[in-house]
Design a protein around this motif. Structure first.
Motif, short mmCIF file in Angstrom:
data_model
loop_
_atom_site.label_atom_id
_atom_site.label_comp_id
_atom_site.label_asym_id
_atom_site.label_seq_id
_atom_site.Cartn_x
_atom_site.Cartn_y
_atom_site.Cartn_z
N MET A 1 0.84 -1.19 0.00
CA MET A 1 0.00 0.00 0.00
C MET A 1 0.88 1.24 0.00
O MET A 1 1.92 1.29 0.68
CB MET A 1 -0.91 0.01 1.23
N MET B 1 -6.98 4.58 4.07
CA MET B 1 -5.93 3.60 4.35
C MET B 1 -6.48 2.47 5.21
O MET B 1 -6.26 1.29 4.94
CB MET B 1 -4.74 4.26 5.04
N LEU C 1 -6.70 -1.44 4.19
CA LEU C 1 -5.64 -2.20 4.84
C LEU C 1 -6.17 -3.53 5.36
O LEU C 1 -7.02 -3.58 6.23
CB LEU C 1 -5.05 -1.39 5.99
N SER D 1 -0.15 -6.97 4.73
CA SER D 1 0.18 -6.00 3.68
C SER D 1 1.43 -5.24 4.08
O SER D 1 1.69 -5.02 5.27
CB SER D 1 -0.97 -5.00 3.48
N VAL E 1 2.92 -1.62 4.11
CA VAL E 1 2.46 -0.23 4.00
C VAL E 1 3.71 0.63 3.87
O VAL E 1 4.49 0.75 4.81
CB VAL E 1 1.65 0.20 5.24
N HIS F 1 -2.59 -3.52 13.61
CA HIS F 1 -2.33 -4.33 12.42
C HIS F 1 -0.95 -4.97 12.52
O HIS F 1 -0.05 -4.69 11.73
CB HIS F 1 -2.46 -3.48 11.15
N SER G 1 0.66 -6.81 9.48
CA SER G 1 1.18 -6.01 8.37
C SER G 1 2.53 -5.42 8.76
O SER G 1 2.89 -5.38 9.95
CB SER G 1 0.21 -4.87 8.02
#
Length: 330
Positions: free
Chosen positions: A79, A117, A121, A125, A127, A152, A155
């Protein structure tokens, strides 16, 4: 001819000048580890951190490439803000990530939408955010970032901080370093206005040891780093002069100067023109290379600046020429 050292499948020969010998060998592992410890000490007061929390690279771009390559087997999505430099997107595609773009705030196109976002999200992922290494120099609130990071944990967040002021970077580091899912990228080349030095680093408390490679740095590079660390007050004053120059810029008829506290002039052009033709014309006339990006039909330019009076004068020349060009080519 004397062959006196074999290193990294290379050879070094005797040189007639000591200036040449500086580039005939690499710094050894002990010296590299000492440099890492100095970097950690420079940015934080936590004595428990070891040199394995830090990795050295040939510039911030080299750091970013290696880190994205490392994470590719674990993550599929990357992202990034849709108002970012093209090379972010190109790197994501090059390493076969699925690139997910984060939208801007509706009323402020230069600002990332945290709401968008969070909406996009999902778990696992990458970021990647340029904070403040993005076209605008915009940063997010640290408290907001901390909350998102903790929510998160599956991520991984990569923050490109290469243009951040050192004292602010220290604050970011102190607040975020303990999160294993956060990697901070910095650059002494950018912190201290030394672009050809090509000295970047990355900080993370979990996996930096895998980049513990024997890089080809020579002692000239390390000497410069030690020197700028000791001369921070000079560089801080230098940066403050740049900020003051930007704050004092006059208003332009066709240019909106975006004042963001970063050491470069960033502006939105108010008139629609053929961007490539304009950039080509300005560069030929001024001999200055402009960095620019087009978003939602608007052109944004970024101009390097310095506390040097000659560079300031050249910056004003470029701005005046752009303003005139836009007036004459509506």
């Amino acid at each position: 001819m004397e062959i006196y050292k074999l290193n990294k499948n290379e050879f070094n020969i005797g040189h007639v000048d000591d200036k040449h010998n500086i580039y005939a060998k690499y710094m050894d592992n002990d010296e590299v580890n000492i440099m890492k410890q100095c970097i950690l000490k420079h940015w934080c007061d936590v004595t428990s951190l070891t040199s394995q929390c830090c990795a050295l690279f040939h510039g911030a771009e080299d750091a970013l490439k290696n880190i994205l390559m490392y994470h590719r087997m674990k993550f599929q999505n990357i992202m990034m803000f849709n108002f970012c430099w093209d090379y972010y997107k190109q790197l994501g595609l090059c390493y076969q990530y699925n690139v997910v773009e984060i939208d801007s705030e509706t009323d402020t196109p230069c600002c990332l939408s945290v709401k968008d976002m969070l909406l996009k999200l999902n778990d696992k992922s990458i970021v990647l955010l340029g904070l403040p290494n993005n076209p605008t120099g915009e940063c997010l609130d640290l408290s907001v970032l901390e909350t998102i990071i903790k929510q998160h944990t599956d991520s991984h967040f990569i923050f490109d901080c290469t243009y951040e002021e050192p004292c602010i970077f220290k604050n970011v580091f102190d607040r975020l370093y303990y999160n294993k899912n956060v990697t901070l990228i910095g650059s002494y080349s950018k912190f201290y206005g030394l672009p050809s030095l090509r000295f970047g680093f990355a900080l993370n408390s979990n996996y930096m040891h895998i980049f513990d490679k024997y890089l080809g740095f020579n002692n000239n590079t390390f000497d410069v780093i030690y020197s700028v660390m000791n001369d921070y007050k000079y560089y801080k004053q230098n940066r403050e002069e740049i900020h003051q120059f930007i704050e004092n810029l006059n208003e332009y008829k066709n240019i909106n100067i975006i004042k963001n506290g970063q050491p470069f002039v960033f502006a939105r052009l108010n008139n629609s023109v053929n961007t490539n033709s304009m950039i080509d014309y300005i560069e030929k006339k001024t001999k200055c290379v402009l960095k620019y990006i087009v978003k939602d039909g608007a052109t944004y330019v970024r101009i390097s600046i310095s506390s040097d009076p000659i560079i300031k004068k050249k910056c004003l020349e470029v701005l005046n020429m752009i303003d005139t060009y836009l007036d004459e080519n509506k």
